[in-house]
Motif scaffolding. Structure first.
Motif, PDB file in Angstrom:
ATOM      1  N   ARG A 160     106.341  72.337  77.944  1.00  0.00           N
ATOM      2  CA  ARG A 160     105.412  73.057  78.144  1.00  0.00           C
ATOM      3  C   ARG A 160     106.119  74.283  78.415  1.00  0.00           C
ATOM      4  NH1 ARG A 160     100.876  68.909  78.530  1.00  0.00           N
ATOM      5  NH2 ARG A 160     101.485  67.063  78.119  1.00  0.00           N
TER       6      ARG A 160
ATOM      7  N   GLU B  80     105.279  69.357  74.888  1.00  0.00           N
ATOM      8  CA  GLU B  80     104.438  69.749  74.631  1.00  0.00           C
ATOM      9  C   GLU B  80     103.762  69.092  72.893  1.00  0.00           C
ATOM     10  OE1 GLU B  80     102.803  74.074  74.894  1.00  0.00           O
ATOM     11  OE2 GLU B  80     103.366  73.820  72.733  1.00  0.00           O
ATOM     12  N   SER B  81     105.251  69.460  72.280  1.00  0.00           N
ATOM     13  CA  SER B  81     104.922  68.553  71.180  1.00  0.00           C
ATOM     14  C   SER B  81     105.906  68.155  70.737  1.00  0.00           C
ATOM     15  CB  SER B  81     104.062  69.555  69.787  1.00  0.00           C
ATOM     16  OG  SER B  81     105.293  70.626  69.917  1.00  0.00           O
TER      17      SER B  81
END
Length: 534
Positions: free
Chosen positions: A107, A90-91
């Motif tokens: 995620r 996700e990051s």
């Protein structure tokens, strides 16, 4: 007229932040029959290479292109140029000022294609496994700056690095960092054959005859959750023995798309034909070709011999006679357009000059003509490779300073022989793992290098490569990168020859071909769809 599309790297780079992770918008769909893609890449599971598509082993553009469709990585390279973007993650980002601690958050809801959930522990297992197996392909070296991998809960993975490595995000976007399930991949042993279990946009089905992959089918993965939009539910890939056979398959509509391995003659013909049912897409590429020297072999052990070859070879003539406008002379391992590129070999040797080459050999006390065999692979880099080596041999022999012949071998035996030091001089190609100058230098010059080369320069390994990796702003690394290239031009453990463009030919009812290959020659099959191409 046949429509020839030029994909400009600069334009793609500007669009990348907007387009990354978005499928083609011109009519691609998951309906209808499979889109069939042709290639001359050959895939074989043999005694020497029994596990060609295990992420802990695979390290050539063909097998990586299989894995990029099927095995998910934390990050992925965008359509154009630019830094990697989140994929399974996700990051991601460095959490310290020294570029030595890198953290990713997964995620929510990630699953393998069999429906099993993916956690941070699976990421750690996959990375630790590649490092522990330490496959002789050398691919594990991409992860060599990792000290330890830590997990916090089910979704956070923290990488503690041995030293600063600003290129680490790029490395996490390569297939060696692919996430695999522990139940399918042994901790300390490679997985033989062509079976793949992953969480990428496609699942992988195969038809194998006597160890050779004849047909690969990519089926949309219903469990996939990532940044990519899949343009078509089913992609088939057929492997052909020659560019001519692949071209005939496109003409007869046995295939819809023709990719790697087209001959220069085919590209020229497709670019000028009046047939308006086939589109030829040309785009800048970062593929390079170069000669490798076994610096311990008697014939080329003396630096002056390698320097003399660098002084004689006429890259412009070589490219003009073999590849025409489809390639450009290259005077460094780092190709033009990549930050940090310098024309180190041209700066060192200038124009080809037989008299200067003779002086180098005489000064070193080398008797001439120097007898050398130039080795090349017959089935891996396209049908023009033999012609290229005939031209190289002719240039060297015409100087009167060398007595060379050429010898070809299939990639299955050629690649291990090069790594095991059986060749004095041999030709190789390189498709970058990621578009940074570090990836055109460290894989050939660092410890545990891709070539298994005996050449070792302490300043490059201990000072210059680590120094360049401390610079998050890659422009700030140019000084170190240029110095590495200057040393290579002087000591000549490798000799760069040319940089190529890349091409895709497709029937005009196939969309997404402009993005099928990125600058690193990464095949992005998810971009393909059916519709009316623009």
């Amino acid at each position: 007229m046949n429509r020839k599309t030029l994909v400009l790297a600069a334009a793609i780079g500007l669009l990348a932040p907007v387009l990354a992770g978005c499928g083609d918008t011109e009519g691609g769909s998951g309906d209808g029959d499979a889109i069939v893609v042709g290639t001359t890449d050959r895939f074989t599971a043999s005694k020497d290479e029994p596990a060609p598509v295990d992420p802990a082993y695979a390290y050539d553009v063909g097998t990586w292109n299989i894995l990029r469709q099927t095995v998910q990585t934390l990050l992925i390279q965008p359509r154009g140029e630019g830094a990697p973007v989140p994929e399974a993650a996700e990051s991601c980002g460095f959490t310290d000022s020294g570029n030595e601690r890198y953290s990713c958050t997964l995620r929510e809801g990630l699953k393998f294609s069999n429906g099993d959930p993916i956690t941070a522990a699976d990421v750690k297992y996959s990375i630790d496994r590649a490092l522990a197996i330490k496959a002789d392909s050398g691919v594990f070296a991409l992860l060599s700056t990792i000290d330890t991998v830590e997990t916090q809960g089910d979704r956070e993975v923290i990488f503690h690095l041995k030293a600063a490595d600003a290129t680490f995000p790029y490395k996490l976007s390569t297939p060696v960092a692919g996430i695999v399930p522990e139940g399918s991949y042994s901790k300390d042993k490679l997985r033989d054959g062509f079976d793949i279990d992953g969480s990428g946009p496609y699942m992988f089905e195969t038809e194998v005859e006597e160890g050779e992959l004849k047909r690969a089918t990519y089926v949309k993965n219903p469990s996939y959750k990532g940044s990519l939009k899949v343009g078509h539910d089913r992609i088939e890939m057929l492997s052909y023995e020659s560019a001519e056979a692949m071209g005939e398959a496109l003409e007869s509509e046995e295939i819809d798309v023709m990719t790697r391995g087209m001959s220069p003659e085919q590209i020229t013909k497709l670019g000028s034909d009046s047939d308006d049912t086939v589109d030829l897409v040309e785009s800048p590429g970062l593929e390079i070709r170069y000669l490798v020297f076994n610096t311990e072999a008697p014939s080329v052990r003396t630096q002056a011999v390698r320097q003399a070859m660098a002084q004689i070879i006429n890259r412009g003539e070589l490219v003009a006679k073999v590849y025409g406008s489809q390639a450009e002379p290259l005077y460094s391992l780092v190709p033009a357009t990549v930050t940090g590129h310098s024309n180190a070999f041209f700066n060192r040797y200038g124009e080809p000059d037989v008299a200067k080459a003779r002086q180098k050999l005489e000064k070193a006390g080398i008797s001439t003509p120097v007898k050398i065999t130039l080795n090349y692979t017959t089935d891996h880099y396209g049908p023009a490779t033999k012609t290229e080596f005939e031209q190289l041999s002719k240039q060297l022999n015409d100087s009167g300073l060398f007595d060379t012949d050429i010898k070809g071998a299939a990639w299955e035996t050629f690649r291990p022989a090069g790594q095991e030091g059986e060749f004095d001089v041999y030709g190789m190609g390189w498709f970058p793992d990621y578009p940074d100058a570090d990836n055109f230098l460290a894989p050939f010059l660092d410890e545990d290098n891709f070539l298994n080369s005996p050449y070792a320069n302490a300043e490059i390994r201990k000072d210059l490569i680590p120094e360049s990796r401390r610079q998050a702003d890659r422009i700030s690394a140019v000084g170190s990168l240029n110095k590495i290239q200057d040393i290579v031009a002087d000591e000549v453990p490798v000799l760069p020859l040319w940089q190529g463009k890349q091409y895709v030919a497709a029937n005009d009812n196939v969309t997404g071909t402009a993005y099928l290959l990125n600058s690193s020659s990464t095949l992005q099959l998810w971009e393909l769809g059916r519709g009316v191409s623009g």
